[in-house]
Scaffold this motif. Structure first.
Motif, PDB file in Angstrom:
ATOM      1  N   THR A 132      39.095  37.719  28.142  1.00 58.17           N
ATOM      2  CA  THR A 132      37.800  37.625  28.829  1.00 58.17           C
ATOM      3  C   THR A 132      37.756  38.574  30.027  1.00 58.17           C
ATOM      4  N   CYS A 133      38.785  38.477  30.853  1.00 54.30           N
ATOM      5  CA  CYS A 133      38.804  39.244  32.104  1.00 54.30           C
ATOM      6  C   CYS A 133      39.166  40.713  31.871  1.00 54.30           C
ATOM      7  N   ARG A 134      39.911  40.944  30.792  1.00 58.70           N
ATOM      8  CA  ARG A 134      40.315  42.323  30.483  1.00 58.70           C
ATOM      9  C   ARG A 134      39.130  43.140  29.968  1.00 58.70           C
ATOM     10  N   SER A 139      42.227  43.479  37.359  1.00 57.30           N
ATOM     11  CA  SER A 139      42.564  42.461  36.351  1.00 57.30           C
ATOM     12  C   SER A 139      44.012  42.631  35.909  1.00 57.30           C
ATOM     13  N   CYS A 140      44.747  41.521  35.798  1.00 59.16           N
ATOM     14  CA  CYS A 140      46.138  41.661  35.351  1.00 59.16           C
ATOM     15  C   CYS A 140      46.201  41.846  33.837  1.00 59.16           C
ATOM     16  N   GLY A 141      45.086  41.588  33.163  1.00 61.62           N
ATOM     17  CA  GLY A 141      45.010  41.880  31.727  1.00 61.62           C
ATOM     18  C   GLY A 141      45.475  40.766  30.813  1.00 61.62           C
ATOM     19  N   SER A 142      45.907  39.633  31.366  1.00 65.99           N
ATOM     20  CA  SER A 142      46.406  38.553  30.497  1.00 65.99           C
ATOM     21  C   SER A 142      45.321  37.932  29.630  1.00 65.99           C
ATOM     22  N   CYS A 143      44.139  37.721  30.213  1.00 65.79           N
ATOM     23  CA  CYS A 143      43.065  37.051  29.452  1.00 65.79           C
ATOM     24  C   CYS A 143      42.131  38.110  28.866  1.00 65.79           C
ATOM     25  N   ALA A 201      35.732  31.339  31.307  1.00 63.69           N
ATOM     26  CA  ALA A 201      36.873  30.851  30.511  1.00 63.69           C
ATOM     27  C   ALA A 201      38.183  31.526  30.923  1.00 63.69           C
ATOM     28  N   SER A 202      38.158  32.388  31.939  1.00 60.51           N
ATOM     29  CA  SER A 202      39.372  33.106  32.351  1.00 60.51           C
ATOM     30  C   SER A 202      40.346  32.170  33.064  1.00 60.51           C
ATOM     31  N   ARG A 203      41.599  32.611  33.104  1.00 61.91           N
ATOM     32  CA  ARG A 203      42.635  31.729  33.629  1.00 61.91           C
ATOM     33  C   ARG A 203      42.569  31.541  35.146  1.00 61.91           C
ATOM     34  N   CYS A 204      42.230  32.599  35.880  1.00 60.59           N
ATOM     35  CA  CYS A 204      42.288  32.460  37.345  1.00 60.59           C
ATOM     36  C   CYS A 204      40.959  32.880  37.984  1.00 60.59           C
ATOM     37  N   GLY A 205      40.928  32.696  39.295  1.00 58.94           N
ATOM     38  CA  GLY A 205      39.704  32.966  40.051  1.00 58.94           C
ATOM     39  C   GLY A 205      39.235  34.401  39.951  1.00 58.94           C
ATOM     40  N   LEU A 206      40.160  35.339  39.781  1.00 60.06           N
ATOM     41  CA  LEU A 206      39.730  36.740  39.705  1.00 60.06           C
ATOM     42  C   LEU A 206      38.778  36.932  38.533  1.00 60.06           C
ATOM     43  N   GLY A 207      39.222  36.479  37.352  1.00 60.13           N
ATOM     44  CA  GLY A 207      38.378  36.626  36.173  1.00 60.13           C
ATOM     45  C   GLY A 207      37.132  35.764  36.260  1.00 60.13           C
ATOM     46  N   GLN A 208      37.325  34.545  36.774  1.00 60.89           N
ATOM     47  CA  GLN A 208      36.180  33.620  36.828  1.00 60.89           C
ATOM     48  C   GLN A 208      35.059  34.127  37.728  1.00 60.89           C
ATOM     49  N   GLU A 242      51.357  37.883  37.712  1.00 54.21           N
ATOM     50  CA  GLU A 242      50.371  37.288  36.793  1.00 54.21           C
ATOM     51  C   GLU A 242      50.246  35.805  37.072  1.00 54.21           C
ATOM     52  N   PRO A 243      49.003  35.307  37.227  1.00 46.95           N
ATOM     53  CA  PRO A 243      48.822  33.878  37.484  1.00 46.95           C
ATOM     54  C   PRO A 243      49.428  33.027  36.372  1.00 46.95           C
ATOM     55  N   ARG A 244      49.956  31.866  36.786  1.00 44.99           N
ATOM     56  CA  ARG A 244      50.538  30.954  35.808  1.00 44.99           C
ATOM     57  C   ARG A 244      49.465  30.004  35.280  1.00 44.99           C
TER      58      ARG A 244
HETATM   59  S1  SF4 Z   1      41.574  35.950  34.876  1.00 41.96           S
HETATM   60 FE1  SF4 Z   1      43.370  36.132  36.163  1.00 41.96          FE
HETATM   61  S2  SF4 Z   1      45.057  35.776  34.724  1.00 41.96           S
HETATM   62 FE2  SF4 Z   1      43.274  36.288  33.478  1.00 41.96          FE
HETATM   63  S3  SF4 Z   1      43.403  38.525  33.187  1.00 41.96           S
HETATM   64 FE3  SF4 Z   1      42.099  38.120  34.954  1.00 41.96          FE
HETATM   65  S4  SF4 Z   1      43.491  38.327  36.672  1.00 41.96           S
HETATM   66 FE4  SF4 Z   1      44.753  37.988  34.871  1.00 41.96          FE
END
Ligand code: SF4
Length: 600
Positions: free
Chosen positions: A506-508, A500-504, A543-550, A354-356
């Protein structure tokens, strides 16, 4: 006598930061990770069972249920589908008598789907017991099942048609071809191992950083951060120990150039890691490779050993007192998000990838909380050439903003899929000519994988470079006869949802909502408001934490921007609202499942 799990735990010194390696070995030895071994691992590493479970459940290639003596992971990427993957999938299901996600009743074979495995230049492709099978056909699927039933090992299943180059080496023996179509200064064959290190030790670390800064090199992963500046931050960072990570987790569908470098030019890459280590003062390098390339492990370990034997790795390298550096290989276990540098570090520490939150950035507080510089494979290869030929030489290639060369992974509807090294500044039209695709037959090009953009013919004169079309290197050619929304956009949205790692939140959630809107439009239930919703909801992902969600909305947003007519021609013109839900159909389906009689 020691149990298998005990032996594996001892092999890694019962070090919980090596949990990934322990789990990979258990998975390989047992075909899954049995409950009692999870308990044993937790006990011996001083962790809770929940912590071990968390890591296991995160990665695609770990399973807590038996996956069969032979486990077939068939790639479901967009290009695989374009090249006939569905017929191969049907053949496997028919021959085995099971569906995807199932294991044959005798426990012999498990059949699973997986995202892009880095073989888009030779699809359809699958991984069977860590070996790669490419250019599959329904007939080949039938042959494979026959061989499995005859008890053949995976290495005995393909004998006629080995891949090219080092793929034929005894340490690899694979049917994969590397398809190097155009060689430039990075991929050239004239490089002699040790050359750059011999020159390096006559320079100070500051001089090395200065030379890289002079080259104006930007990281080749896509974000384009200046490499020299990153190294300067790494050099100035304070920590008892520093690390160099090479990010070889190329999971972006359509990308496979790292596979080619790892197979054909690994010594160049390792030399780049040594240079980076010298520059920032690191003593350890970790090459993090995606699990899909496990078939290269013995080959890569042997190259590392050769470097150690010649004292290009180890202590007091080439007699330079205090210059100590070695490299270890860390495999992932199937998670696209681990391509993000902080997720990759988490994974290498044995945790969920999971991205920090940042700051702090890895360069200040990375692996085991120590200063860590993460560079990608291509960047590290290119710095070797900067050390050998100088920063000014490198700067003379390409364009002002984008110096040097770029390795491209090109696949899809073209005659010559493969890896091409070009100077930045090539136009899409130049590339189409080069790969044997006539621009009049091409409908679109996906630049930079699902997180990039899909462009149409009116943009084929755009150039590759940070000043115009930036790319990590994947180009997928899409011909006129493809259905962009069904074949490409839907597949890419499914990919982001799965990865998606599911942390955010938005991205989930948002990619699924966008996908549902897309499906509604594809099912002829869409209205104009749905298109407007897609545009508005897509913004939420920023507004997601990392590039995957963004970037998870990019497939749908960029196709909407450049191919809006495909959406508009499918929506209902005479309706302002459609809930998109067919109550009668849903009741009918539900009654079929439950055996009830509809009363509406
Ligand atoms: S944006 Fe990144 S950290 Fe957030 S849920 Fe998606 S994969 Fe995980």
């Amino acid at each position: 006598m020691k149990t298998g799990a005990q032996r594996i735990l001892e092999k890694y010194g019962k070090d919980k930061t090596r949990l990934m390696d322990i789990l990979i070995d258990v998975q390989n030895e047992f075909g899954f990770i049995p409950r009692e071994i999870t308990v044993q691992i937790a006990d011996e590493l001083g962790m809770s069972e929940v912590d071990v479970d968390q890591t296991i459940s995160f990665y695609h290639f770990f399973s807590q249920k038996p996956t069969g003596k032979y486990h077939i992971y068939l790639n479901n990427s967009a290009v695989a589908n374009m090249m006939g993957r569905n017929d191969v999938a049907a053949a496997f299901m028919k021959e085995l008598g099971i569906k995807f996600g199932e294991v044959t009743p005798d426990g012999l074979v498990g059949l699973f789907e997986t995202a892009c495995i880095g073989m888009n230049d030779q699809e359809p492709a699958a991984i069977i017991n860590n070996q790669i099978f490419t250019r599959l056909t329904p007939f080949r699927a039938k042959e494979i099942v026959r061989d499995i039933r005859e008890g053949k090992s995976v290495n005995d299943m393909f004998v006629q048609d080995w891949g090219d180059g080092e793929n034929r080496s005894d340490l690899i023996k694979s049917v994969v071809s590397n398809n190097i179509r155009k060689i430039g200064p990075v991929l050239e064959r004239t490089f002699t191992a040790g050359q750059a290190i011999d020159k390096l030790i006559k320079m100070t670390p500051e001089q090395v950083i200065e030379e890289v800064k002079k080259s104006n090199m930007r990281g080749r992963g896509g974000a384009g951060f200046p490499t020299g500046l990153k190294w300067e931050f790494g050099r100035n960072a304070k920590g008892e120990k520093k690390y160099i990570f090479c990010n070889a987790d190329e999971g972006e569908p359509g990308t496979f150039k790292d596979r080619v470098i790892l197979t054909e030019r690994p010594r160049l890459l390792f030399e780049g890691m040594v240079i980076a280590g010298y520059a920032i003062g690191a003593t350890e390098g970790i090459l993090y490779i995606r699990h899909e390339y496990k078939y290269l492990q013995a080959h890569l370990e042997s190259i590392l050993q050769m470097a150690r034997d010649a004292n290009y790795l180890g202590k007091n390298i080439q007699g330079k007192k205090g210059f100590n550096f070695d490299i270890r290989i860390q495999f992932g276990a199937g998670a696209y998000v681990c391509g993000e540098e902080s997720a990759l570090i988490e994974s290498a520490e044995g945790k969920r990838g999971e991205p920090r939150d940042r700051p702090p950035f890895p360069v200040e507080k990375g692996y085991l909380d120590m200063p860590t510089v993460v560079n990608n494979v291509e960047t590290l290869c290119a710095v070797v050439k900067v050390v050998l030929n100088g920063g000014e030489w490198y700067k003379s290639l390409g364009t002002t903003e984008s110096t040097g060369t770029k390795l491209l992974s090109i696949s899809g509807d073209c005659k010559f899929p493969g890896v091409y090294e070009v100077v930045w500044g090539f136009s899409i039209n130049d590339i189409l000519d080069m790969v044997g695709a006539h621009s009049e037959d091409v409908q679109a090009v996906q630049v930079g994988g699902p997180s990039g953009a899909i462009i149409g013919r009116n943009e084929f004169n755009r150039i590759l470079g940070y000043e115009d079309l930036a790319t990590g290197g994947s180009l997928i050619i899409i011909s006129k006869h493809r259905d962009i929304l069904n074949d490409i956009v839907l597949n890419f949205m499914d990919f982001f949802i799965d990865e998606s790692c599911g942390s955010c939140s938005t991205c989930r959630i948002t990619p699924t909502l966008l996908r549902n809107k897309l499906l509604k439009i594809l099912n002829a239930r869409g209205v104009k408001q749905d298109i407007e919703d897609i545009v508005e909801w897509g913004k939420i992902l920023k507004a997601s934490r990392c590039g995957l969600g963004q970037t998870a909305a990019n497939p749908i947003l960029s196709s909407l921007k450049n191919f809006r007519h495909l959406y508009e021609e499918k929506i209902q013109k005479n309706k302002e609202y459609d809930c998109g839900f067919d109550l009668s159909l849903a009741v009918k389906e539900s009654c079929q499942v439950t055996g009830r009689v509809p009363n509406i």
